[in-house]
Design an enzyme around this catalytic site. Structure first.
Site, PDB file in Angstrom:
ATOM      1  N   LYS A 102      -9.847   8.489   3.035  1.00  0.00           N
ATOM      2  CA  LYS A 102     -10.279   7.150   2.611  1.00  0.00           C
ATOM      3  C   LYS A 102     -11.768   6.916   2.877  1.00  0.00           C
ATOM      4  CE  LYS A 102      -5.808   4.792   2.441  1.00  0.00           C
ATOM      5  NZ  LYS A 102      -4.832   5.867   2.675  1.00  0.00           N
ATOM      6  N   HIS A 156      -2.431   8.192   6.237  1.00  0.00           N
ATOM      7  CA  HIS A 156      -2.714   6.905   5.603  1.00  0.00           C
ATOM      8  C   HIS A 156      -4.119   6.488   6.037  1.00  0.00           C
ATOM      9  CE1 HIS A 156      -2.007   3.187   3.605  1.00  0.00           C
ATOM     10  NE2 HIS A 156      -2.051   2.463   4.703  1.00  0.00           N
ATOM     11  N   GLU A 199      -0.648   5.502  13.748  1.00  0.00           N
ATOM     12  CA  GLU A 199      -0.352   6.732  13.007  1.00  0.00           C
ATOM     13  C   GLU A 199      -0.541   7.962  13.901  1.00  0.00           C
ATOM     14  OE1 GLU A 199      -2.488   7.072   9.314  1.00  0.00           O
ATOM     15  OE2 GLU A 199      -1.039   8.500   8.498  1.00  0.00           O
ATOM     16  N   PHE A 222       1.798  -3.437   4.065  1.00  0.00           N
ATOM     17  CA  PHE A 222       2.251  -4.756   4.492  1.00  0.00           C
ATOM     18  C   PHE A 222       3.743  -4.898   4.179  1.00  0.00           C
ATOM     19  CE2 PHE A 222      -1.981  -7.336   4.204  1.00  0.00           C
ATOM     20  CZ  PHE A 222      -2.450  -6.642   5.291  1.00  0.00           C
ATOM     21  N   HIS A 245      -9.824   2.498   0.693  1.00  0.00           N
ATOM     22  CA  HIS A 245      -8.375   2.306   0.653  1.00  0.00           C
ATOM     23  C   HIS A 245      -8.037   1.714  -0.704  1.00  0.00           C
ATOM     24  CE1 HIS A 245      -4.337   1.521   1.378  1.00  0.00           C
ATOM     25  NE2 HIS A 245      -4.388   0.644   2.360  1.00  0.00           N
ATOM     26  N   CYS A 305       0.793  -1.236   0.000  1.00  0.00           N
ATOM     27  CA  CYS A 305       0.000   0.000   0.000  1.00  0.00           C
ATOM     28  C   CYS A 305       0.819   1.276   0.000  1.00  0.00           C
ATOM     29  CB  CYS A 305      -0.976  -0.038   1.167  1.00  0.00           C
ATOM     30  SG  CYS A 305      -2.035  -1.489   1.052  1.00  0.00           S
TER      31      CYS A 305
END
Lengths: 288, 410
Positions: B333, B304, B315, B396, B338, B175
């Site tokens: 998002k 994010h 975060e 990831f 996402h 991502c």
């Protein structure tokens, strides 16, 4: 302007980005490590096909180690050897991992599960399916927080990853670990992407010459021109054709000294690794 | 929180920023900048209940329905798949392809690189072909692996479609892919390999991704609500985001610039972020260092912010360690879902809108921010001068990336 040069940041006399090979790692059929592999690549010893048995990565804790596939083990074995030969701590270099197929075994298993009645994907399989899984395990094992990128460029993976790693060295002036690896795909994907043997290699590329440095590389992109790759010793040409990452073999042979028999490199050579949609990545080798 | 210890020297400021000569994005929030801007201003999200076949039950998605009628140019028909159609839609939006054509005339086709990110490329084609396996389990002969499933199909398509002859690279760092492309292109430009680069990310809805995130129990059964006290997961979306980056010299003017970019690795876990956000802090610091800026110079942070319990909490810790709760932040998002490997590029386009409009888009659908959070999370739109935006992407494998984007007065 000469492609690959930028006045003010690189020596204008020679075209291309300059970096130095500080260490090599190798793992493939009949190529158990760089030392014995180099002898076969240079033609000083015969190459004999032998099964590849990548070790479970000692750098990982038992829980993580258990989850590693052939692709990850290949990558980590070659990467570990390269940093060790370069005399660098594993957490020191930035990294470029590159693979055409990624973890095809995991992707294949997920596709199979998606189409099985009531099939469910395993969560571990899913996070292992990302293309940067090998890099992720490397960073966990090395305890590294350095930037790490993972490339996947089909048949052009080796030349483009080399270009990108050289660009990182030139722009960041830091050592870069370049790890190239591919494992065979399971059926039915194997019919569509020819990869019959496992192979991995790794280079530590440094901005300045290092003690024990194998060669100085000049790397640039060419928009046209025919490929020019030296012939490989018997048997190794077939290995080169059997794995996308094994496109690195002509470069490794040149690093091993080619026909000059010097063992620790030292020769001068120019390779042009052709790109599928035209052009090439040119790699010039000179003594360090 | 303690600072991460590392032998790595502090990031060096870039010699010069890069001009963002063109930028576009296509997502569930809109096709192109104008539609996306309107959705942000009107606080109208694009998430819908998932009506695609064989997907996890009860989830919401950010689908780009317009992609389904897109056709690729006849000469490039071999690349036909949902992912490359979405790429095509992006290239044809906001005059992006015309801007690249002008850059080609300036620099020459061989001096423009293509650096794109994707997490799954056209794997939806493989999923469809899997159903058509023959009695021996073989995939159908008309299934073109190299031009659809393969990651590099994306960059090869875009390079051919735009008539470029520089190197084309595909990266895949889960991502962070869409953000990471900006950083890799900067290396190519700085090292002299190219004078300009088409960068970005494209990812499309597919069964592997949706079932995979479902297996990890990370999907919400409502529209995703990043930073909310009651957040319960991700809504997956699809998007294409592209930018045209060009070399510029110090002192040159540009309406939009990439001021800095940075990356780091967690080295912690394959799918769980470092709980203290050490990797996130390092990536943000690296981006600020490259831009030669202190945290206080940032006017807005596009998080994010996936809407999972773990990501958003991590975060917030990283944000408050660096900014001390003094900089407005939000995740967009809730509008787009996402969009995985496209998210960093899509959110670079969102940053461009925020700078152009003086807009901080407050998180969508959030009644109450997580009371444990210490950052200044916006949940309603705010109007204020936005000269510089920091945009975060995490993924990831412990991959982290951050971009700093600035306007003409940054």
């Amino acid at each position: 302007m000469i492609p690959g040069t930028l006045p003010g940041t690189l020596p204008a006399t020679l075209p291309g980005m300059v970096c130095h090979v500080a260490g090599v790692g190798l793992l493939g059929p009949g190529l158990p490590d760089w030392e014995s592999g180099a002898a076969a690549l240079a033609g000083r010893a015969p190459w004999t096909a032998a099964p590849v048995v990548p070790p479970p990565p000692a750098m990982l804790a038992a829980t993580e180690r258990r989850r590693t596939s052939l692709a990850v083990r290949l990558a980590l074995a070659a990467a570990s050897e390269a940093v060790s030969r370069a005399g660098l701590p594993a957490d020191a270099p930035d990294t470029v991992f590159a693979s055409s197929n990624g973890d095809g075994a995991v992707v294949g298993a997920i596709l199979e599960a998606l189409h099985a009645p009531g099939g469910a994907i395993s969560p571990t399989q899913f996070h292992n399916s990302v293309h940067n899984a090998a890099a992720g395990y490397w960073n966990i094992g090395a305890g590294s927080m350095c930037p790490s990128v993972s490339l996947g460029c089909h048949d052009d993976t080796v030349p483009l990853a080399l270009l990108q790693a050289a660009a990182q060295v030139a722009s960041e002036r830091r050592p870069v670990l370049l790890c190239l690896y591919d494992a065979p795909l399971p059926p039915p994907l194997d019919a569509l992407r020819h990869t019959t043997l496992p192979f991995a290699c790794a280079l530590v590329l440094a901005p300045e010459p290092t003690p024990g440095c194998l060669a100085t590389l000049r790397v640039r992109h060419l928009t046209a021109g025919p490929p020019d790759e030296p012939a490989l010793p018997a048997g190794l040409a077939a290995l080169r054709a059997a794995n996308p990452a094994a496109r690195a073999l002509p470069l490794l042979a040149a690093l091993a000294g080619g026909g000059t028999g010097s063992g620790a490199g030292g020769g001068t050579a120019t390779l042009r690794l052709g790109l599928a949609d035209g052009g090439a990545v040119e790699v010039g080798l000179a003594p360090c | 929180m303690t600072e991460p210890e590392t032998a790595r020297p502090g990031p060096r400021p870039w010699r010069a920023p890069l001009r963002i000569a063109a930028i576009t994005a296509v997502s569930a929030a809109g096709v192109g900048l104008a539609a996306t801007r309107q959705a942000l201003r009107e606080r109208r999200g694009g998430l819908v209940p998932c009506d695609l076949p064989d997907m996890p039950a009860g989830i919401w998605i950010g689908r780009v329905a317009a992609v389904e009628s897109v056709r690729l140019p006849a000469a490039l028909r071999a690349f036909d798949c949902r992912n490359n159609r979405l790429a095509e839609l992006g290239l044809a939006t906001d005059g992006f392809d015309a801007a690249v054509a002008r850059a080609r005339a300036r620099h020459g086709a061989g001096r423009i690189a293509v650096v794109l990110g994707t997490s799954t490329a056209g794997i939806a084609e493989t999923e469809a072909a899997w159903r058509r396996r023959d009695a021996e389990g073989r995939l159908p002969a008309d299934f073109d692996f190299a031009h659809t499933h393969d990651l590099h199909a994306l960059s090869r398509y875009v390079r051919a479609r735009l008539g470029l002859a520089g190197p084309a690279l595909t990266l895949s760092t889960a991502c962070t892919s869409g953000a990471r492309a900006f950083l890799e292109a900067r290396s190519l430009i700085e090292a002299g390999v190219a004078d300009a680069a088409v960068v970005g990310g494209v990812d499309t809805l597919c069964r592997m991704t949706l079932h995979g995130f479902d297996a990890l129990e990370l999907l919400s059964r409502r529209p995703s609500r990043p930073c909310s006290a009651d957040r319960d997961g991700i809504s997956i979306g699809e998007a294409a985001g592209f930018a045209l980056l060009e070399r510029m010299e110090s002192g040159e003017e540009a309406a939009l610039r990439l001021l800095g970019a940075g990356a780091s690795s967690d080295g912690h876990h394959m799918s769980a972020p470092h709980p203290e956000g050490l990797g996130a802090v390092l990536a943000m610091r690296a981006a600020l260092g490259a831009a030669g800026l202190e945290p206080g110079a940032i006017d807005y942070v596009n998080l994010h912010g996936t809407g999972t319990r773990a990501n958003d909490a991590m975060e917030d810790r990283a944000m408050s360690a660096l900014f001390g709760g003094r900089v407005p932040c939000s995740s967009t998002k809730g509008w787009t879902g996402h969009t995985l490997g496209a998210a960093g590029a899509l959110e670079a386009a969102v940053a461009a809108i925020c700078i152009g409009d003086g807009l901080v888009p407050g998180c969508l659908g959030v009644a109450a921010v997580d009371p444990a959070f210490r950052s200044d999370v916006a949940v309603a739109n705010r109007r204020l001068p936005v000269r510089r935006v920091l945009s975060n992407s995490f993924g990831f494998g412990g991959s982290n990336a951050a971009l700093v984007i600035g306007g003409h007065d940054a």
